[in-house]
Design a protein around this motif. Structure first.
Motif, short mmCIF file in Angstrom:
data_model
loop_
_atom_site.label_atom_id
_atom_site.label_comp_id
_atom_site.label_asym_id
_atom_site.label_seq_id
_atom_site.Cartn_x
_atom_site.Cartn_y
_atom_site.Cartn_z
N ALA A 185 0.86 -1.19 0.00
CA ALA A 185 0.00 0.00 0.00
C ALA A 185 0.89 1.24 0.00
O ALA A 185 1.84 1.32 0.79
N TYR A 186 0.57 2.17 -0.90
CA TYR A 186 1.30 3.44 -0.91
C TYR A 186 0.30 4.55 -0.59
O TYR A 186 -0.66 4.76 -1.35
N LEU A 187 0.49 5.24 0.52
CA LEU A 187 -0.42 6.29 0.95
C LEU A 187 0.10 7.62 0.43
O LEU A 187 1.05 8.20 0.98
N VAL A 237 3.70 -1.13 3.90
CA VAL A 237 2.87 0.07 3.84
C VAL A 237 3.79 1.28 3.81
O VAL A 237 4.61 1.47 4.71
N LEU A 238 3.65 2.10 2.78
CA LEU A 238 4.52 3.26 2.58
C LEU A 238 3.68 4.53 2.61
O LEU A 238 2.52 4.55 2.21
N GLY A 264 2.65 4.87 13.69
CA GLY A 264 3.70 3.87 13.76
C GLY A 264 3.19 2.47 14.06
O GLY A 264 3.82 1.48 13.68
N GLN A 265 2.02 2.38 14.71
CA GLN A 265 1.46 1.06 15.03
C GLN A 265 1.09 0.28 13.77
O GLN A 265 0.92 -0.94 13.80
N HIS A 266 0.95 1.01 12.64
CA HIS A 266 0.64 0.34 11.37
C HIS A 266 1.90 0.14 10.52
O HIS A 266 1.80 -0.24 9.35
N HIS A 267 3.07 0.41 11.10
CA HIS A 267 4.36 0.14 10.46
C HIS A 267 4.52 0.86 9.12
O HIS A 267 4.98 0.28 8.14
#
Length: 240
Positions: free
Chosen positions: A27-29, A51-52, A63-66
């Motif tokens: 996933a790229y946010l 996840v980026l 940060g909890q979603h790395h």
């Protein structure tokens, strides 16, 4: 994308994992989390291997979603000549979001300084009082947008309140050789920062109109550094 992190998309992610055994999902946010309050971030943890985010602050806050930081990539395109389109000193195009007052204040300051402003706000919220001289549009296709970029001396980059990541406006200024006025303080620490090309402002009242009108014209640069090919190499390194 943040817009894909809806609970209704979960069957798709489950399907991909089931049908393509061993597949890796990334996933790229490309927008700040705060701009998509309806997003279900638990889907990131459940289905994605990487996840980026383009925004360093989001990487810290969530940060909890790395989340890992990776700046937005960009491919330079050739902008065709458009003689019928007038040249401008400053160009903006985008949705107002939470930036309407700032955008319109910048427009008024630049216009009062005698500059030619090409400002376009997409899908203005109902009830918002329009400002004379700013075009209210439904949308602008990117090809047309680039033709406006090609005619402009300076681009405008107004961040949403919670964002610190570099937007495409920064990359467009670099690769097309344009000046940029930005509300992003992070620009001052960027390796490509040049005070002749980038002006950081705290508020519209800080704008130095001479920044736009002086004779300095930036040269296109950072084209290779922003290439999506570097992003693919980054994914190969992280995913193995």
């Amino acid at each position: 994308r943040m817009s894909s992190m809806l609970k209704g998309r979960e069957p798709l992610f489950r399907y991909l994992k089931k049908c393509y055994k061993g597949c890796r999902l990334v996933a790229y946010l490309g927008d700040v989390v705060a701009s998509r309050p309806y997003a279900d971030l638990s889907l990131l943890d459940k289905y994605f291997d990487l996840v980026l985010s383009f925004d360093k602050k989001d990487c810290e806050d969530y940060g909890q979603h790395h989340l890992l930081y990776y700046p937005t990539m960009y491919s330079r395109q050739e902008i065709p000549e458009t003689p019928a389109l007038a040249e401008s000193d400053a160009f903006f195009c985008g949705k107002a979001k939470d930036r309407y007052d700032c955008i319109t204040a910048i427009y008024k300051r630049l216009s009062a300084g005698g500059l030619r402003c090409d400002f376009n706000i997409a899908r203005l919220n109902r009830g918002t009082v329009p400002v004379e001289g700013i075009r209210n549009i439904d949308k602008m296709e990117y090809g047309e947008y680039l033709r406006h970029v090609g005619k402009a001396k300076c681009l405008l980059d107004v961040l949403q309140r919670s964002s610190v990541g570099f937007t495409l406006r920064v990359w467009e200024a670099l690769v097309y050789g344009k000046k940029l006025i930005t509300t992003n303080k992070e620009i001052l620490n960027a390796p490509f920062y040049d005070a002749r090309q980038f002006q950081y402002i705290v508020s519209p009242g800080n704008i130095d109109v001479n920044f736009i009108t002086d004779e300095f014209r930036p040269e296109p640069r950072y084209i290779e550094e922003l290439s999506p090919l570097n992003f693919l190499r980054f994914l190969e390194d992280k995913l193995g």
